[in-house]
Scaffold this motif. Structure first.
Motif, short mmCIF file in Angstrom:
data_model
loop_
_atom_site.label_atom_id
_atom_site.label_comp_id
_atom_site.label_asym_id
_atom_site.label_seq_id
_atom_site.Cartn_x
_atom_site.Cartn_y
_atom_site.Cartn_z
N LYS A 163 0.83 -1.21 0.00
CA LYS A 163 0.00 0.00 0.00
C LYS A 163 0.87 1.27 0.00
O LYS A 163 2.07 1.22 0.30
CB LYS A 163 -0.96 -0.06 1.19
CG LYS A 163 -1.96 -1.24 1.08
CD LYS A 163 -2.98 -1.21 2.20
CE LYS A 163 -4.00 -2.34 2.03
NZ LYS A 163 -5.06 -2.29 3.07
N PRO A 164 0.24 2.43 -0.35
CA PRO A 164 1.03 3.65 -0.59
C PRO A 164 2.01 4.04 0.51
O PRO A 164 3.14 4.45 0.20
CB PRO A 164 -0.06 4.72 -0.77
CG PRO A 164 -1.21 3.99 -1.33
CD PRO A 164 -1.20 2.64 -0.66
N GLU A 165 1.61 3.95 1.79
CA GLU A 165 2.52 4.44 2.84
C GLU A 165 3.76 3.55 2.96
O GLU A 165 4.84 4.03 3.29
CB GLU A 165 1.80 4.62 4.18
CG GLU A 165 1.91 3.47 5.19
CD GLU A 165 1.05 2.26 4.86
OE1 GLU A 165 0.41 2.22 3.79
OE2 GLU A 165 1.04 1.32 5.68
N ALA A 166 3.60 2.26 2.67
CA ALA A 166 4.74 1.34 2.76
C ALA A 166 5.68 1.53 1.58
O ALA A 166 6.91 1.43 1.73
CB ALA A 166 4.24 -0.10 2.84
N VAL A 167 5.12 1.84 0.40
CA VAL A 167 5.95 2.15 -0.77
C VAL A 167 6.72 3.45 -0.50
O VAL A 167 7.94 3.52 -0.68
CB VAL A 167 5.08 2.28 -2.04
CG1 VAL A 167 5.91 2.79 -3.22
CG2 VAL A 167 4.44 0.93 -2.39
N GLU A 168 5.99 4.46 -0.02
CA GLU A 168 6.57 5.78 0.28
C GLU A 168 7.70 5.67 1.31
O GLU A 168 8.73 6.34 1.21
CB GLU A 168 5.45 6.70 0.79
CG GLU A 168 5.88 8.04 1.35
CD GLU A 168 6.35 9.02 0.29
OE1 GLU A 168 5.90 8.87 -0.87
OE2 GLU A 168 7.15 9.91 0.62
N ALA A 169 7.51 4.79 2.30
CA ALA A 169 8.50 4.63 3.37
C ALA A 169 9.72 3.82 2.92
O ALA A 169 10.67 3.67 3.68
CB ALA A 169 7.84 3.96 4.58
N GLY A 170 9.68 3.30 1.71
CA GLY A 170 10.82 2.51 1.22
C GLY A 170 10.84 1.10 1.76
O GLY A 170 11.90 0.47 1.82
N ASN A 171 9.65 0.57 2.11
CA ASN A 171 9.58 -0.78 2.67
C ASN A 171 9.17 -1.84 1.66
O ASN A 171 9.05 -3.03 2.01
CB ASN A 171 8.60 -0.81 3.85
CG ASN A 171 9.15 -0.09 5.05
OD1 ASN A 171 10.36 -0.09 5.29
ND2 ASN A 171 8.27 0.55 5.82
N ALA A 172 8.98 -1.46 0.40
CA ALA A 172 8.49 -2.44 -0.58
C ALA A 172 9.46 -3.60 -0.77
O ALA A 172 9.06 -4.77 -0.81
CB ALA A 172 8.22 -1.76 -1.92
N GLY A 173 10.74 -3.29 -0.86
CA GLY A 173 11.74 -4.35 -1.07
C GLY A 173 11.77 -5.33 0.10
O GLY A 173 11.81 -6.55 -0.09
N ALA A 174 11.75 -4.79 1.32
CA ALA A 174 11.79 -5.65 2.51
C ALA A 174 10.54 -6.52 2.58
O ALA A 174 10.61 -7.70 2.96
CB ALA A 174 11.91 -4.79 3.77
N ILE A 175 9.39 -5.94 2.22
CA ILE A 175 8.13 -6.71 2.26
C ILE A 175 8.15 -7.81 1.20
O ILE A 175 7.81 -8.96 1.48
CB ILE A 175 6.93 -5.76 2.10
CG1 ILE A 175 6.78 -4.90 3.37
CG2 ILE A 175 5.65 -6.54 1.81
CD1 ILE A 175 5.77 -3.76 3.25
N LEU A 176 8.59 -7.47 -0.03
CA LEU A 176 8.64 -8.49 -1.08
C LEU A 176 9.65 -9.59 -0.73
O LEU A 176 9.44 -10.77 -1.02
CB LEU A 176 8.98 -7.85 -2.43
CG LEU A 176 7.86 -7.00 -3.04
CD1 LEU A 176 8.37 -6.22 -4.26
CD2 LEU A 176 6.66 -7.86 -3.44
N ASN A 177 10.74 -9.20 -0.10
CA ASN A 177 11.73 -10.19 0.33
C ASN A 177 11.13 -11.16 1.34
O ASN A 177 11.30 -12.38 1.24
CB ASN A 177 12.94 -9.47 0.94
CG ASN A 177 14.05 -10.42 1.34
OD1 ASN A 177 14.48 -11.24 0.53
ND2 ASN A 177 14.49 -10.34 2.58
#
Ligand code: ATP
Ligand code: MG
Length: 138
Positions: A10-24
């Motif tokens: 979701k947008p706040e997690a993408v904005e916070a730069g957490n997308a890579g960690a979440i996909l990992n």
């Protein structure tokens, strides 16, 4: 049996730069990424995606939020994908999400809760078709 589920970072997690960690974390938990894209949903598209919640008091807030910045959409494959993914993301409200779940680690609030996960096989297929053509799935 191997099946599919659909997720959005979701947008706040993408904005916070957490997308890579979440996909990992998703890949390390045994899910295979079948399709992936970063996209900015219009209000109209976000409203259509969450149409089942149209009558809920938080619908307008949800639509505004989900169209407030780009999301990362992914189609995921694993045995028992829908239920296992719901377990991996944890409860809607991160304050009660189990320790080690994605929402416990990354969500800001019940509204800004980092990730979406399909709630049934039927909805996983509907949501996958909403975001991905057959040519985008590998
Ligand atoms: P999702 O469908 O995004 O995976 P979920 O299935 O855990 O989440 P739903 O009940 O389907 O929860 O709600 C959809 C989304 O609406 C939630 O993830 C959250 O972003 C938002 N939402 C749910 N309840 C509230 C609430 N009480 N206040 C604000 N936003 C809410
Ligand atoms: Mg839901």
């Amino acid at each position: 049996m191997s099946n599919l589920t659909f997720t959005m970072v979701k947008p706040e997690a993408v904005e916070a730069g957490n997308a890579g960690a979440i996909l990992n974390k998703i890949e390390k938990s045994g899910f295979r990424i079948v399709a992936l894209k970063k996209v900015l949903l219009t209000k109209e598209r976000a409203g259509e995606f969450y149409e089942v919640h149209k009558e809920r008091p938080f619908y307008a807030e949800l639509v505004d939020y989900m169209s407030s910045g780009p999301i990362i959409a992914a189609l995921l494959e694993k045995d028992n994908a829908v239920l296992d993914f719901r377990e991996l993301i944890g409860a809607t409200d991160p304050s009660v999400a189990a320790k080690g779940t994605i929402r416990a680690e990354f969500a800001e609030s019940k509204a800004k809760n980092a990730v979406h996960g399909s709630d049934s096989d039927d909805n996983a297929n509907i949501e996958a078709d909403f975001h991905f053509t057959n040519g985008e799935r590998f």
